[in-house]
Design a protein around this motif. Structure first.
Motif, PDB file in Angstrom:
ATOM      1  N   ILE A 164       0.863  -1.195   0.000  1.00 29.39           N
ATOM      2  CA  ILE A 164       0.000   0.000   0.000  1.00 29.39           C
ATOM      3  C   ILE A 164       0.892   1.236   0.000  1.00 29.39           C
ATOM      4  CG2 ILE A 164      -1.790   1.296   1.214  1.00 29.39           C
ATOM      5  CD1 ILE A 164      -2.551  -1.362   2.629  1.00 29.39           C
ATOM      6  N   LEU A 165       0.605   2.181  -0.893  1.00 31.45           N
ATOM      7  CA  LEU A 165       1.247   3.489  -0.907  1.00 31.45           C
ATOM      8  C   LEU A 165       0.291   4.470  -0.240  1.00 31.45           C
ATOM      9  CD1 LEU A 165       3.509   5.445  -2.017  1.00 31.45           C
ATOM     10  CD2 LEU A 165       2.019   5.753  -4.012  1.00 31.45           C
ATOM     11  N   TYR A 166       0.769   5.200   0.766  1.00 38.81           N
ATOM     12  CA  TYR A 166      -0.073   6.116   1.535  1.00 38.81           C
ATOM     13  C   TYR A 166       0.446   7.539   1.371  1.00 38.81           C
ATOM     14  CZ  TYR A 166      -2.270   8.307   5.649  1.00 38.81           C
ATOM     15  OH  TYR A 166      -2.968   9.134   6.489  1.00 38.81           O
ATOM     16  N   LEU A 167      -0.419   8.449   0.931  1.00 39.84           N
ATOM     17  CA  LEU A 167      -0.036   9.812   0.593  1.00 39.84           C
ATOM     18  C   LEU A 167      -0.747  10.835   1.467  1.00 39.84           C
ATOM     19  CD1 LEU A 167      -0.414   9.320  -3.243  1.00 39.84           C
ATOM     20  CD2 LEU A 167       1.739   9.305  -1.981  1.00 39.84           C
ATOM     21  N   GLU A 168      -0.004  11.868   1.837  1.00 41.57           N
ATOM     22  CA  GLU A 168      -0.497  12.929   2.718  1.00 41.57           C
ATOM     23  C   GLU A 168      -0.902  14.161   1.905  1.00 41.57           C
ATOM     24  OE1 GLU A 168       1.888  16.057   5.528  1.00 41.57           O
ATOM     25  OE2 GLU A 168       2.428  13.946   5.735  1.00 41.57           O
ATOM     26  N   GLY A 169      -2.165  14.574   2.021  1.00 44.33           N
ATOM     27  CA  GLY A 169      -2.650  15.721   1.272  1.00 44.33           C
ATOM     28  C   GLY A 169      -1.929  17.018   1.569  1.00 44.33           C
ATOM     29  N   TYR A 170      -1.408  17.158   2.786  1.00 43.92           N
ATOM     30  CA  TYR A 170      -0.674  18.369   3.152  1.00 43.92           C
ATOM     31  C   TYR A 170       0.469  18.652   2.173  1.00 43.92           C
ATOM     32  CZ  TYR A 170      -2.704  18.765   7.878  1.00 43.92           C
ATOM     33  OH  TYR A 170      -3.545  18.944   8.948  1.00 43.92           O
ATOM     34  N   LEU A 171       1.053  17.597   1.619  1.00 44.78           N
ATOM     35  CA  LEU A 171       2.238  17.749   0.782  1.00 44.78           C
ATOM     36  C   LEU A 171       1.884  18.091  -0.666  1.00 44.78           C
ATOM     37  CD1 LEU A 171       5.270  17.575   1.351  1.00 44.78           C
ATOM     38  CD2 LEU A 171       5.232  15.193   0.595  1.00 44.78           C
ATOM     39  N   TRP A 172       0.603  18.261  -0.946  1.00 38.86           N
ATOM     40  CA  TRP A 172       0.186  18.562  -2.321  1.00 38.86           C
ATOM     41  C   TRP A 172       0.443  20.027  -2.688  1.00 38.86           C
ATOM     42  CZ3 TRP A 172      -1.009  14.564  -5.360  1.00 38.86           C
ATOM     43  CH2 TRP A 172      -1.507  14.829  -6.632  1.00 38.86           C
ATOM     44  N   ASP A 173       0.650  20.893  -1.698  1.00 38.15           N
ATOM     45  CA  ASP A 173       0.835  22.325  -1.951  1.00 38.15           C
ATOM     46  C   ASP A 173       2.049  22.642  -2.819  1.00 38.15           C
ATOM     47  OD1 ASP A 173      -1.327  23.752  -0.968  1.00 38.15           O
ATOM     48  OD2 ASP A 173      -0.574  23.745   1.080  1.00 38.15           O
ATOM     49  N   PRO A 174       3.267  22.240  -2.404  1.00 37.10           N
ATOM     50  CA  PRO A 174       4.441  22.611  -3.194  1.00 37.10           C
ATOM     51  C   PRO A 174       4.530  21.793  -4.484  1.00 37.10           C
ATOM     52  CG  PRO A 174       5.017  22.025  -0.921  1.00 37.10           C
ATOM     53  CD  PRO A 174       3.643  21.530  -1.183  1.00 37.10           C
ATOM     54  N   GLU A 175       5.073  22.403  -5.532  1.00 32.37           N
ATOM     55  CA  GLU A 175       5.108  21.772  -6.850  1.00 32.37           C
ATOM     56  C   GLU A 175       5.962  20.508  -6.883  1.00 32.37           C
ATOM     57  OE1 GLU A 175       6.381  22.933 -11.449  1.00 32.37           O
ATOM     58  OE2 GLU A 175       6.226  24.485  -9.911  1.00 32.37           O
ATOM     59  N   GLN A 176       7.158  20.560  -6.273  1.00 32.73           N
ATOM     60  CA  GLN A 176       8.052  19.404  -6.349  1.00 32.73           C
ATOM     61  C   GLN A 176       7.476  18.151  -5.677  1.00 32.73           C
ATOM     62  OE1 GLN A 176      11.886  21.586  -5.193  1.00 32.73           O
ATOM     63  NE2 GLN A 176      12.657  19.963  -6.507  1.00 32.73           N
ATOM     64  N   PRO A 177       7.011  18.246  -4.426  1.00 33.42           N
ATOM     65  CA  PRO A 177       6.435  17.039  -3.802  1.00 33.42           C
ATOM     66  C   PRO A 177       5.194  16.527  -4.522  1.00 33.42           C
ATOM     67  CG  PRO A 177       6.978  18.675  -2.147  1.00 33.42           C
ATOM     68  CD  PRO A 177       7.102  19.348  -3.475  1.00 33.42           C
ATOM     69  N   ARG A 178       4.415  17.438  -5.097  1.00 31.72           N
ATOM     70  CA  ARG A 178       3.224  17.006  -5.854  1.00 31.72           C
ATOM     71  C   ARG A 178       3.652  16.113  -7.019  1.00 31.72           C
ATOM     72  NH1 ARG A 178       1.027  21.686  -8.466  1.00 31.72           N
ATOM     73  NH2 ARG A 178       1.120  22.497  -6.339  1.00 31.72           N
ATOM     74  N   ALA A 179       4.693  16.548  -7.733  1.00 37.40           N
ATOM     75  CA  ALA A 179       5.202  15.740  -8.844  1.00 37.40           C
ATOM     76  C   ALA A 179       5.750  14.409  -8.342  1.00 37.40           C
ATOM     77  CB  ALA A 179       6.285  16.514  -9.590  1.00 37.40           C
ATOM     78  N   ALA A 180       6.398  14.431  -7.171  1.00 37.70           N
ATOM     79  CA  ALA A 180       6.927  13.194  -6.597  1.00 37.70           C
ATOM     80  C   ALA A 180       5.797  12.223  -6.273  1.00 37.70           C
ATOM     81  CB  ALA A 180       7.735  13.519  -5.339  1.00 37.70           C
ATOM     82  N   GLU A 232       2.774  12.172  -7.594  1.00 34.64           N
ATOM     83  CA  GLU A 232       2.144  11.705  -8.830  1.00 34.64           C
ATOM     84  C   GLU A 232       2.969  10.590  -9.469  1.00 34.64           C
ATOM     85  OE1 GLU A 232       1.716  15.480 -10.856  1.00 34.64           O
ATOM     86  OE2 GLU A 232      -0.447  15.490 -10.457  1.00 34.64           O
ATOM     87  N   ARG A 233       4.294  10.712  -9.404  1.00 34.14           N
ATOM     88  CA  ARG A 233       5.158   9.654  -9.931  1.00 34.14           C
ATOM     89  C   ARG A 233       4.983   8.373  -9.119  1.00 34.14           C
ATOM     90  NH1 ARG A 233      10.892   8.130  -9.156  1.00 34.14           N
ATOM     91  NH2 ARG A 233      11.466   6.896 -11.007  1.00 34.14           N
ATOM     92  N   ALA A 234       4.920   8.506  -7.794  1.00 35.23           N
ATOM     93  CA  ALA A 234       4.747   7.337  -6.938  1.00 35.23           C
ATOM     94  C   ALA A 234       3.421   6.637  -7.217  1.00 35.23           C
ATOM     95  CB  ALA A 234       4.845   7.740  -5.470  1.00 35.23           C
ATOM     96  N   ILE A 235       2.356   7.426  -7.419  1.00 33.93           N
ATOM     97  CA  ILE A 235       1.045   6.840  -7.736  1.00 33.93           C
ATOM     98  C   ILE A 235       1.132   6.030  -9.019  1.00 33.93           C
ATOM     99  CG2 ILE A 235      -1.312   7.367  -8.477  1.00 33.93           C
ATOM    100  CD1 ILE A 235      -1.221   9.797  -6.577  1.00 33.93           C
ATOM    101  N   LEU A 236       1.790   6.587 -10.038  1.00 37.43           N
ATOM    102  CA  LEU A 236       1.916   5.898 -11.325  1.00 37.43           C
ATOM    103  C   LEU A 236       2.667   4.577 -11.159  1.00 37.43           C
ATOM    104  CD1 LEU A 236       1.555   5.913 -14.411  1.00 37.43           C
ATOM    105  CD2 LEU A 236       3.713   7.162 -14.576  1.00 37.43           C
ATOM    106  N   ILE A 237       3.766   4.601 -10.412  1.00 38.77           N
ATOM    107  CA  ILE A 237       4.557   3.382 -10.189  1.00 38.77           C
ATOM    108  C   ILE A 237       3.728   2.335  -9.448  1.00 38.77           C
ATOM    109  CG2 ILE A 237       6.560   2.432  -8.988  1.00 38.77           C
ATOM    110  CD1 ILE A 237       7.895   5.212  -9.418  1.00 38.77           C
ATOM    111  N   ALA A 238       3.039   2.775  -8.391  1.00 37.40           N
ATOM    112  CA  ALA A 238       2.246   1.840  -7.587  1.00 37.40           C
ATOM    113  C   ALA A 238       1.137   1.204  -8.413  1.00 37.40           C
ATOM    114  CB  ALA A 238       1.659   2.563  -6.379  1.00 37.40           C
ATOM    115  N   ARG A 239       0.459   1.992  -9.207  1.00 40.44           N
ATOM    116  CA  ARG A 239      -0.656   1.457  -9.990  1.00 40.44           C
ATOM    117  C   ARG A 239      -0.147   0.507 -11.070  1.00 40.44           C
ATOM    118  NH1 ARG A 239      -4.998   3.019  -7.919  1.00 40.44           N
ATOM    119  NH2 ARG A 239      -6.114   1.708  -9.397  1.00 40.44           N
ATOM    120  N   GLU A 240       0.987   0.832 -11.668  1.00 44.57           N
ATOM    121  CA  GLU A 240       1.558  -0.065 -12.685  1.00 44.57           C
ATOM    122  C   GLU A 240       1.976  -1.397 -12.060  1.00 44.57           C
ATOM    123  OE1 GLU A 240       4.725   2.155 -14.451  1.00 44.57           O
ATOM    124  OE2 GLU A 240       3.415   3.090 -15.960  1.00 44.57           O
ATOM    125  N   ALA A 241       2.356  -1.341 -10.774  1.00 41.68           N
ATOM    126  CA  ALA A 241       2.774  -2.560 -10.067  1.00 41.68           C
ATOM    127  C   ALA A 241       1.593  -3.318  -9.462  1.00 41.68           C
ATOM    128  CB  ALA A 241       3.770  -2.196  -8.964  1.00 41.68           C
TER     129      ALA A 241
END
Length: 331
Positions: free
Chosen positions: A154-170, A172-181
């Motif tokens: 399970i990949l667990y993501l914190e909404g607080y970190l969605w504000d800054p651009e860099q962590p948001r991209a990070a 989104e990349r993690a979501i893509l990897i997790a779903r592909e796996a």
């Protein structure tokens, strides 16, 4: 999920909580509003930290609290978050690893201090919080370890970190990897203020089927949907995610899965001392139950038991044996 090396990998703000005693005179002298929380810059964080009394420094942040709770429940937890090459960065890294959480995010080599929440505790138990987000806002997509994400059930993501651009991209990349796996993706809305800033993004994640487990509290799900009632909000969101979990403070929590809704009451405690970390530990209990194949009702109760332990004392780290509490109440 049996092939996963980690049960849950959490991504969030890497913050060091610095707790120190202070009297009312110090609060007044610093011009602070007792019991409030404010965001501060690096200069103010350094100045105030230098004036505080000696205190306790522990790893914090919402998803980090969840990861620590997961480890304390005996599950295999990992955490991804950005710290700096400074003293508090070392404190965060040592503390969270000492809790049994896998943490390998490289520190940022820049003139940006590690995030910290400077918490002044007055004799009346009021907590005045001063938060500097620092390096936590600069988690790059390159810091996501693809193998680590694929190795987590399970990949667990914190909404607080969605504000800054860099962590948001990070994330989104993690979501893509997790779903592909073929892994599960869990997301917590974190705060109604986060939703007001990113409602369209959060709704997009849900509508596009990128979230398997959605965590919210009552205020957050109402904010997300704009619905006129709690039941209406639940009815709007539940069909869009495989598992919806909504906490309701003293009213307990609800879960909806496969069209079936389960309600559980809040666990009884003698006194509510500090609600800091309640939602974080609820998520920990629920996610561990999910990883272990427990029923929806059991998962909700595991979350409620963990949350009740946290609000019975100060701080967001359990003081009792969570595994023993859950065994005693659920078997």
């Amino acid at each position: 999920m049996s092939d996963a090396r980690l049960d849950i990998l959490a991504i969030g703000n890497a913050i060091v909580d610095v707790l120190a005693a202070a009297d009312d005179a110090f609060i007044e002298q610093e011009g602070l509003d007792k019991g409030s929380m404010r965001l501060i810059d690096a200069e103010e964080a350094t100045r105030l930290y230098g004036r505080m009394a000696a205190g306790r420094e522990i790893s914090g942040g919402s998803a980090a609290n969840t990861a620590a709770g997961i480890a304390m429940l005996g599950a295999r937890a990992g955490f991804v978050g950005q710290v700096a090459t400074d003293q508090l960065g070392e404190v965060f890294s040592h503390d969270i690893q000492a809790m049994g959480v896998e943490f390998s995010t490289p520190p940022i080599d820049a003139d940006i201090p590690t995030a910290r929440c400077l918490i002044l505790v007055t004799p009346d138990a009021q907590r005045t919080m001063n938060t500097f987000l620092g390096a936590a806002q600069y988690l790059p997509a390159g810091a996501i370890d693809e193998r680590q994400v694929r190795d987590a059930a399970i990949l667990y993501l914190e909404g607080y970190l969605w504000d800054p651009e860099q962590p948001r991209a990070a994330m989104e990349r993690a979501i893509l990897i997790a779903r592909e796996a073929g892994r599960k993706v869990a997301f917590t809305l974190s705060d109604a203020f986060c939703i007001s800033r990113h409602r369209a993004d959060f709704q997009g994640l849900i509508d596009e089927g990128r979230i398997d487990i959605l965590f919210a509290n009552e205020a957050e799900i109402l904010s997300l949907t704009g619905a006129g009632s709690f039941d209406q909000a639940v009815a709007e969101v539940a069909p869009k995610v495989p598992t919806l979990v909504v906490t309701r403070s003293g009213l307990g929590a609800i879960g909806v899965e496969g069209g079936t809704r389960v309600d559980v009451p809040a666990e009884p405690i003698e006194e509510i001392v500090d609600t800091t970390g309640a939602g974080d530990l609820f998520a920990a209990g629920f996610l561990v139950g999910h990883a272990r194949g427990r029923s929806l009702k059991d998962r909700l109760r595991m979350g409620a038991i963990a949350a009740a332990e946290i609000i019975s004392h100060y701080g967001a780290r359990p003081e009792a044996d969570l595994r023993a509490l859950i065994r005693a109440r659920l078997g």
